[in-house]
Write a protein that holds these residues in place. Structure first.
Motif, PDB file in Angstrom:
ATOM      1  N   LYS A 195       0.866  -1.244   0.135  1.00 41.74           N
ATOM      2  CA  LYS A 195       0.031  -0.050   0.023  1.00 41.74           C
ATOM      3  C   LYS A 195       0.907   1.033   0.026  1.00 41.74           C
ATOM      4  N   TYR A 196       2.013   1.195   0.474  1.00 46.00           N
ATOM      5  CA  TYR A 196       3.009   2.475   0.853  1.00 46.00           C
ATOM      6  C   TYR A 196       4.274   1.922   0.145  1.00 46.00           C
ATOM      7  N   GLU A 197       4.776   2.970  -0.729  1.00 46.03           N
ATOM      8  CA  GLU A 197       6.076   3.179  -1.160  1.00 46.03           C
ATOM      9  C   GLU A 197       7.008   3.621  -0.047  1.00 46.03           C
ATOM     10  N   ILE A 198       7.902   3.138   0.530  1.00 45.77           N
ATOM     11  CA  ILE A 198       8.661   3.711   1.525  1.00 45.77           C
ATOM     12  C   ILE A 198       9.955   4.404   0.898  1.00 45.77           C
ATOM     13  N   LEU A 199       9.975   5.523   1.217  1.00 40.80           N
ATOM     14  CA  LEU A 199      10.999   6.587   0.281  1.00 40.80           C
ATOM     15  C   LEU A 199      12.398   6.770   1.340  1.00 40.80           C
ATOM     16  N   GLU A 200      12.345   6.931   2.570  1.00 38.73           N
ATOM     17  CA  GLU A 200      13.467   7.028   3.306  1.00 38.73           C
ATOM     18  C   GLU A 200      13.266   7.224   4.800  1.00 38.73           C
ATOM     19  N   ARG A 201      14.233   6.793   5.644  1.00 40.64           N
ATOM     20  CA  ARG A 201      13.873   6.748   7.110  1.00 40.64           C
ATOM     21  C   ARG A 201      14.164   8.296   7.561  1.00 40.64           C
ATOM     22  N   VAL A 202      13.212   8.950   8.387  1.00 41.01           N
ATOM     23  CA  VAL A 202      13.468  10.186   8.755  1.00 41.01           C
ATOM     24  C   VAL A 202      13.588  10.384  10.060  1.00 41.01           C
ATOM     25  N   GLY A 203      13.733   9.033  10.956  1.00 40.04           N
ATOM     26  CA  GLY A 203      13.894   9.367  12.495  1.00 40.04           C
ATOM     27  C   GLY A 203      14.228   7.902  12.873  1.00 40.04           C
ATOM     28  N   SER A 204      14.946   7.817  14.097  1.00 39.56           N
ATOM     29  CA  SER A 204      15.130   6.626  14.513  1.00 39.56           C
ATOM     30  C   SER A 204      15.588   6.774  16.007  1.00 39.56           C
ATOM     31  N   GLY A 205      14.917   5.598  16.775  1.00 40.23           N
ATOM     32  CA  GLY A 205      15.069   5.684  18.174  1.00 40.23           C
ATOM     33  C   GLY A 205      15.121   4.496  18.922  1.00 40.23           C
TER      34      GLY A 205
END
Length: 473
Positions: free
Chosen positions: A24-34
């Motif tokens: 359903k979704y095209e993942i473009l980039e990771r914008v945050g991580s914790g």
């Protein structure tokens, strides 16, 4: 020999392996991580709408955020939850509207690019939007518990939305806000916000029943008595380590405010602590980012209410006016000391019943002879601006002005009026936790609350009727 069943699938810890999501979704980039979540910018394949996919690794946090956002889904100044994915052997993934920046970035840009100033009209518009979001939360009995500039996200067209409800609680059955309750200041939804004339999307609710988005939920579904979470319809493989036994929320100490550092000489970076729940599921005092934490929390209260958000609002408004945090404590004791050095001594006269706070008789400070006062902290600001902060930063929770009361305050309804959204200056990216990270999507650092005694110098332990105290020299 009887064939053994295959072992249950292990958690992937990666959104890329989730076919129900990637279809359903095209993942473009990771914008945050914790430590407890990862957030990705993505594009919905059906209509190319940009969204944020928040993969939450902590069960309790995911539960709280989904429950709160479902109760608040009609509120224009609360981040919009499109849908979520949660299976028994995988983490929850929340599909949220994508908002590129936050209030921390606004204040950072003002200091670096806008000659250390946000215009009065802009300040008022930001205040109005924050108040409308908090009012919506409180009308629905949602206490956010971690309001701070980096959790106030902003769309490209200037719409501010409260986000990050991972520490939120629904205290009672919500009294839902009427559809026309937000028209006073004539706001428009952001471009990423789904509007009510679009066909609603139906997704499973937490209890397995369908949830109709863009319409109000039934009040029965959203009842949660404090932190007594109903988990019968959730994944069963919860790691015991996801909840922490709640110890003393504040340090046992005796010190004077003269031992504490100047509240206006601290480095400007937000600190946060992991929320904790005790073994009985009751409210914990160790919640929220320290600089915005109400004094009742610092004194160990576990019976607080919506008023803790109002204190946080006062800290945010003061920072909007000065572009500096007003109580930048580097430990819980230092935080209390900074508050007392500005507001004065905590007594029954200013806060009836304060002596009954769990740690009131354990933590003691020398008498503050000459408090700094909020006027001195808000230099060059008008009396009306000082007054609106004073209505929030008062010791007695019952005396704090509600969000709705402040929306009617003369300060917000007189010249210069709040500017229209189109006149707001909006930075291009998040601003409080690094140029390359999205602040709302970063998880909390697990600080050792008040274990940093060395900053106060030598200490002396003394036995008392309450156990012991620590005196800083």
């Amino acid at each position: 020999m009887e064939e053994q069943p295959p072992p249950p699938p292990s958690k992937s810890w990666s959104i890329y392996t989730r076919r129900e999501i990637t279809s359903k979704y095209e993942i473009l980039e990771r914008v945050g991580s914790g430590a407890y979540s990862d957030v990705y910018k993505a594009r919905r394949r059906s209509d190319s709408v940009t969204v944020a996919l928040k993969e939450v690794h902590d069960y309790q946090s995911a539960f709280r955020e989904i429950e709160a956002l479902q109760a608040l889904q009609n509120c224009p100044n609360v981040v919009f939850l499109h849908e979520y994915f949660w299976s028994e052997d995988e983490d929850a993934v929340l599909v949220l509207e994508y908002l590129p920046t936050d209030l921390a970035a606004v204040m950072k840009a003002a200091k670096k690019e806008w000659d250390d100033e946000i215009s009065i009209g802009e300040v008022k518009r930001w205040m109005v939007q924050i108040l409308r979001g908090v009012d919506a939360c409180h009308r629905n009995s949602v206490v956010h518990r971690d309001l701070k500039p980096s959790n106030l996200l902003i769309s490209a067209d200037g719409v501010l939305k409260i986000a990050d409800f991972g520490q939120a609680r629904i205290l009672l059955a919500p009294g839902f806000v009427e559809n026309n309750a937000y028209n006073q200041f004539n706001e428009q939804p952001s471009s990423n916000q789904e509007t009510s004339n679009q066909p609603p999307e139906v997704v499973p609710g937490l209890d397995g029943r369908p949830i109709q988005y863009h319409t109000e939920l039934s009040s029965e579904k959203c009842v949660m008595e404090q932190d007594d979470l109903t988990v019968t319809d959730f994944p069963k493989d919860i790691d015991d380590e996801t909840t922490t036994q709640d110890g003393a929320a504040s340090c046992l100490a005796t010190c004077t405010t003269s031992d504490l550092e100047d509240p206006f000489q601290q480095p400007y970076s937000y600190e946060a602590e992991e929320a904790r729940v005790d073994g009985n599921g009751s409210l914990t005092s160790c919640v929220g980012t320290r600089w915005f934490r109400a004094p009742e929390l610092l004194y160990g209260s576990t019976s607080y209410g919506l008023e803790i958000d109002l204190w946080s609002l006062g800290c945010i408004f003061a920072e909007l006016l000065t572009l500096e945090p007003i109580f930048p404590g580097n430990s819980d004791i230092d935080q209390l000391g900074k508050i007392l050095s500005i507001l004065g001594n905590l007594t029954e006269e200013v806060w009836p019943g304060c002596v009954h706070l769990p740690d009131y008789k354990i933590i003691s400070f020398g008498k503050v002879e000459k408090p700094i006062g909020l006027e001195a902290c808000l230099r060059n600001r008008s009396p009306d601006e000082v007054l609106i902060v004073k209505k929030l930063l008062c010791f007695d929770p019952a005396s704090r002005a509600t969000a709705m009361e402040l929306l009617q305050d003369k300060y917000l309804n007189e010249e210069p009026l709040p500017v229209p959204l189109s006149a707001l200056r909006v930075p291009s990216k998040h601003g409080s936790q690094g140029e390359d990270s999205s602040a709302e999507w970063n998880d909390y650092k697990d600080l050792d609350s008040d274990s940093d005694f060395d900053e106060f110098g030598s200490s002396q332990f003394t036995t008392t009727e309450n156990g012991f105290s620590i005196r800083f020299s």
